[in-house]
Design a protein around this motif. Sequence first.
Motif, PDB file in Angstrom:
ATOM      1  N   ALA A   1       0.814  -1.219   0.000  1.00 43.90           N
ATOM      2  CA  ALA A   1       0.000   0.000   0.000  1.00 43.90           C
ATOM      3  C   ALA A   1       0.844   1.265   0.000  1.00 43.90           C
ATOM      4  O   ALA A   1       0.300   2.369  -0.077  1.00 43.90           O
ATOM      5  CB  ALA A   1      -0.929   0.001   1.207  1.00 43.90           C
ATOM      6  N   GLY A   2       2.175   1.124   0.113  1.00 41.20           N
ATOM      7  CA  GLY A   2       3.055   2.276   0.026  1.00 41.20           C
ATOM      8  C   GLY A   2       3.715   2.697   1.309  1.00 41.20           C
ATOM      9  O   GLY A   2       4.334   3.770   1.368  1.00 41.20           O
ATOM     10  N   ALA A   3       3.623   1.896   2.361  1.00 38.71           N
ATOM     11  CA  ALA A   3       4.232   2.261   3.634  1.00 38.71           C
ATOM     12  C   ALA A   3       5.741   2.442   3.488  1.00 38.71           C
ATOM     13  O   ALA A   3       6.406   1.688   2.771  1.00 38.71           O
ATOM     14  CB  ALA A   3       3.933   1.195   4.680  1.00 38.71           C
ATOM     15  N   THR A   4       6.269   3.433   4.193  1.00 38.19           N
ATOM     16  CA  THR A   4       7.716   3.626   4.220  1.00 38.19           C
ATOM     17  C   THR A   4       8.364   2.838   5.350  1.00 38.19           C
ATOM     18  O   THR A   4       9.541   2.485   5.272  1.00 38.19           O
ATOM     19  CB  THR A   4       8.054   5.113   4.392  1.00 38.19           C
ATOM     20  N   GLU A   5       7.587   2.575   6.407  1.00 43.97           N
ATOM     21  CA  GLU A   5       8.064   1.784   7.533  1.00 43.97           C
ATOM     22  C   GLU A   5       6.902   0.977   8.097  1.00 43.97           C
ATOM     23  O   GLU A   5       5.768   1.449   8.106  1.00 43.97           O
ATOM     24  CB  GLU A   5       8.637   2.677   8.641  1.00 43.97           C
ATOM     25  N   VAL A   6       7.220  -0.229   8.577  1.00 45.85           N
ATOM     26  CA  VAL A   6       6.212  -1.116   9.166  1.00 45.85           C
ATOM     27  C   VAL A   6       6.804  -1.742  10.421  1.00 45.85           C
ATOM     28  O   VAL A   6       8.013  -2.032  10.469  1.00 45.85           O
ATOM     29  CB  VAL A   6       5.792  -2.235   8.173  1.00 45.85           C
ATOM     30  N   CYS A   7       5.977  -1.946  11.434  1.00 42.27           N
ATOM     31  CA  CYS A   7       6.433  -2.697  12.592  1.00 42.27           C
ATOM     32  C   CYS A   7       5.278  -3.499  13.190  1.00 42.27           C
ATOM     33  O   CYS A   7       4.128  -3.051  13.198  1.00 42.27           O
ATOM     34  CB  CYS A   7       7.022  -1.785  13.672  1.00 42.27           C
ATOM     35  N   ALA A   8       5.597  -4.711  13.634  1.00 39.62           N
ATOM     36  CA  ALA A   8       4.657  -5.467  14.444  1.00 39.62           C
ATOM     37  C   ALA A   8       4.581  -4.798  15.815  1.00 39.62           C
ATOM     38  O   ALA A   8       5.598  -4.344  16.347  1.00 39.62           O
ATOM     39  CB  ALA A   8       5.136  -6.907  14.587  1.00 39.62           C
ATOM     40  N   VAL A   9       3.380  -4.723  16.382  1.00 36.65           N
ATOM     41  CA  VAL A   9       3.248  -4.095  17.697  1.00 36.65           C
ATOM     42  C   VAL A   9       3.662  -5.132  18.743  1.00 36.65           C
ATOM     43  O   VAL A   9       2.877  -5.943  19.222  1.00 36.65           O
ATOM     44  CB  VAL A   9       1.823  -3.552  17.918  1.00 36.65           C
ATOM     45  N   HIS A  10       4.955  -5.080  19.060  1.00 38.94           N
ATOM     46  CA  HIS A  10       5.639  -6.065  19.899  1.00 38.94           C
ATOM     47  C   HIS A  10       6.811  -5.346  20.540  1.00 38.94           C
ATOM     48  O   HIS A  10       7.498  -4.550  19.892  1.00 38.94           O
ATOM     49  CB  HIS A  10       6.113  -7.227  19.012  1.00 38.94           C
ATOM     50  N   GLU A  11       7.075  -5.611  21.798  1.00 37.89           N
ATOM     51  CA  GLU A  11       8.071  -4.839  22.534  1.00 37.89           C
ATOM     52  C   GLU A  11       9.482  -4.941  21.947  1.00 37.89           C
ATOM     53  O   GLU A  11      10.298  -4.040  22.132  1.00 37.89           O
ATOM     54  CB  GLU A  11       8.095  -5.260  24.014  1.00 37.89           C
ATOM     55  N   GLN A  12       9.788  -6.053  21.278  1.00 37.04           N
ATOM     56  CA  GLN A  12      11.137  -6.207  20.730  1.00 37.04           C
ATOM     57  C   GLN A  12      11.231  -5.891  19.237  1.00 37.04           C
ATOM     58  O   GLN A  12      12.298  -6.042  18.638  1.00 37.04           O
ATOM     59  CB  GLN A  12      11.652  -7.639  20.967  1.00 37.04           C
ATOM     60  N   ALA A  13      10.124  -5.486  18.638  1.00 36.72           N
ATOM     61  CA  ALA A  13      10.139  -5.240  17.191  1.00 36.72           C
ATOM     62  C   ALA A  13      10.686  -3.853  16.898  1.00 36.72           C
ATOM     63  O   ALA A  13      10.466  -2.899  17.646  1.00 36.72           O
ATOM     64  CB  ALA A  13       8.739  -5.378  16.622  1.00 36.72           C
ATOM     65  N   SER A  14      11.402  -3.755  15.789  1.00 38.13           N
ATOM     66  CA  SER A  14      11.893  -2.463  15.314  1.00 38.13           C
ATOM     67  C   SER A  14      11.109  -2.079  14.065  1.00 38.13           C
ATOM     68  O   SER A  14      10.313  -2.856  13.548  1.00 38.13           O
ATOM     69  CB  SER A  14      13.380  -2.548  14.990  1.00 38.13           C
ATOM     70  N   MET A  15      11.328  -0.855  13.601  1.00 39.32           N
ATOM     71  CA  MET A  15      10.693  -0.420  12.362  1.00 39.32           C
ATOM     72  C   MET A  15      11.464  -1.002  11.185  1.00 39.32           C
ATOM     73  O   MET A  15      12.699  -0.937  11.145  1.00 39.32           O
ATOM     74  CB  MET A  15      10.679   1.103  12.276  1.00 39.32           C
ATOM     75  N   TRP A  16      10.751  -1.578  10.234  1.00 35.73           N
ATOM     76  CA  TRP A  16      11.365  -2.144   9.041  1.00 35.73           C
ATOM     77  C   TRP A  16      11.015  -1.279   7.843  1.00 35.73           C
ATOM     78  O   TRP A  16       9.863  -0.873   7.666  1.00 35.73           O
ATOM     79  CB  TRP A  16      10.857  -3.563   8.804  1.00 35.73           C
ATOM     80  N   SER A  17      12.000  -0.995   7.015  1.00 35.63           N
ATOM     81  CA  SER A  17      11.777  -0.109   5.868  1.00 35.63           C
ATOM     82  C   SER A  17      11.622  -0.866   4.560  1.00 35.63           C
ATOM     83  O   SER A  17      11.338  -0.249   3.527  1.00 35.63           O
ATOM     84  CB  SER A  17      12.925   0.899   5.753  1.00 35.63           C
ATOM     85  N   THR A  18      11.811  -2.182   4.569  1.00 31.04           N
ATOM     86  CA  THR A  18      11.597  -2.995   3.368  1.00 31.04           C
ATOM     87  C   THR A  18      10.885  -4.283   3.761  1.00 31.04           C
ATOM     88  O   THR A  18      10.972  -4.733   4.907  1.00 31.04           O
ATOM     89  CB  THR A  18      12.917  -3.366   2.672  1.00 31.04           C
ATOM     90  N   TRP A  19      10.204  -4.891   2.781  1.00 28.12           N
ATOM     91  CA  TRP A  19       9.513  -6.139   3.048  1.00 28.12           C
ATOM     92  C   TRP A  19      10.508  -7.250   3.412  1.00 28.12           C
ATOM     93  O   TRP A  19      10.267  -8.053   4.313  1.00 28.12           O
ATOM     94  CB  TRP A  19       8.665  -6.560   1.852  1.00 28.12           C
ATOM     95  N   SER A  20      11.654  -7.293   2.758  1.00 31.38           N
ATOM     96  CA  SER A  20      12.625  -8.348   3.063  1.00 31.38           C
ATOM     97  C   SER A  20      13.123  -8.229   4.499  1.00 31.38           C
ATOM     98  O   SER A  20      13.287  -9.236   5.202  1.00 31.38           O
ATOM     99  CB  SER A  20      13.798  -8.306   2.075  1.00 31.38           C
ATOM    100  N   ALA A  21      13.340  -7.001   4.975  1.00 32.31           N
ATOM    101  CA  ALA A  21      13.760  -6.815   6.368  1.00 32.31           C
ATOM    102  C   ALA A  21      12.641  -7.226   7.318  1.00 32.31           C
ATOM    103  O   ALA A  21      12.879  -7.846   8.371  1.00 32.31           O
ATOM    104  CB  ALA A  21      14.164  -5.364   6.604  1.00 32.31           C
ATOM    105  N   ALA A  22      11.408  -6.884   6.968  1.00 30.00           N
ATOM    106  CA  ALA A  22      10.275  -7.269   7.809  1.00 30.00           C
ATOM    107  C   ALA A  22      10.126  -8.781   7.860  1.00 30.00           C
ATOM    108  O   ALA A  22       9.867  -9.361   8.927  1.00 30.00           O
ATOM    109  CB  ALA A  22       9.001  -6.627   7.273  1.00 30.00           C
TER     110      ALA A  22
END
Length: 547
Positions: free
Chosen positions: A444-465
């Motif tokens: 959908a065009g997100a620049t960053e995505v994160c799972a709502v989880h205490e240890q999750a970081s922001m991911w800027s690509t699908w492969s990193a996510a």
Amino acid sequence: MNGRGHQPVAKVHALDRADRSGIRDPIAEGLARGWQVTDGRQMLQGLELDADVVVVGTGAGGGIAAELLTRAGLSVVMVEEGPLQTSSDFRMREAEAYPSLYQESAARKTADKAINILQGRSVGGSTTVNWTSSFRTPEATLAHWAQAWGLGDFTPQALQPWFEGVERDLGIEPWAVPPNPNNEALRRGAQRLGWSAEVISRNVRGCWNLGYCGMGCPTNAKQSMLVTTIPAALDRGARLLHGVRAERLLRRGDRITALEARAMDATGLHPSELTVTVRARHFIVAAGAINTPALLLRSDLPDESGLLGRRTFLHPTVISASLMPEPVRGDAGAPQSLYSDHFLQTQPIDGPIGFKLESAPLHPVLYATTLHGWGAAHRRLMQRFDHAQVLLALMRDGFHPDSPGGRVRLRRDGTPILDYPLNDFLWDGVRRALRAMAQIQFEAGATEVCAVHEQASMWSTWSAAERGLQALDLRPLSTRVVSAHVMGGCAMGADPRRSVTDPRGRLHALGNLVVADGSLFPTSLGANPQESIYAIVRRNLSELRHD
């Protein structure tokens, strides 16, 4: 809903300052006409009443029951623990709405604190504060109920007239107004992946498209029990006791004879010493799928199955947050208007857990308290609030041996608490759901995505996510799990050895006690439950009237 009467989204911040004189308050008008309404918080002495029927709870089931029974000419007393608030009180402010309209100030949790549960606690129950999403009971769920629980009469064909009736009466139609950007991102990303994205039906008439449904509708567009069935029952002579907590049902042999209750104190949070006793011929319990089993447990009622309070289901829900390059303004516009059942339709109902995907409205307090992280990281996400887009995945629990749900039990003071273990079966679904939501958001065009989880970081690509989600340690408290749907605990069934109530909601061992809320469901639904409660309760009580 055809969109006529739709107001600009900018109205969302202007309404609180606007002249409200043009908005009718049907509750205030009814009180002026002489409705029989008693606020337990203002009582100076105890109270004893007699009626044909007592209805405990005024949410989806209780509201339907009260209107139906008063139409039949019966005298009805409605008992509600929460306050009576109306559109005149709803100012779209979280700080006011959560303490006054929700169980435990919107902070009700499971025993281990791992799941936050949003449930209504006011006249109208959760229908006053839900997001209006309305679905018929899925056909796959009904087929499972017939096969596993002996509910062969619950077919789509048999229930169709009941669904059509409540849809007509409560304005339930597909939402025709274009979705807000928060919901549109779900459709855009899902369609690019080849997954379904459909329009949600909403129970509204003349909706202003404000987006603050969870704080009570300030324009009375939401066709909740607060403005539909409860006023209809009161107009026909029903009596409403609010600020009154149902404590126990008194039994003589196979009949309930009275409800014992206590008026709440001036704060509305604790019971006072003043007692309320209502004697009746019939009793309807519709206090919600935590409080209904709790009332029956406190009353020490017979239960051959041993299942009272057990097999309680939540649709455990996990969250994926993203940042979009353009403003999303997830607090404005219909909260939920699109959904995807791709991962329900492609997953066998009794296989690995499936999930429904929806968007969630964003309001600052709810967003801040649900969001993971702390300090600078949390501040950064809050600073980008207008660009935040959020998806939810609702787990379809209760259909597999490894999905037994939870158990309602009583604390020492008699108040309910829900045990709800989170096991590997559920976590497998959580990981798949977080993965699917991240895919949608990046598409959908997100620049960053994160799972709502205490240890999750922001991911800027699908492969990193994808790598990050695979490595994420999913466990209680670290993974944010929430729910607004509580079902089960008084399951319907043909066999009294395997169910608490019969297929029409009557306790197997008692002739005059009917359960009339989501606690009847022997599993979760796999869909938002309000329309199922409306239709099934109306069907059950209409048939019982002719016994």
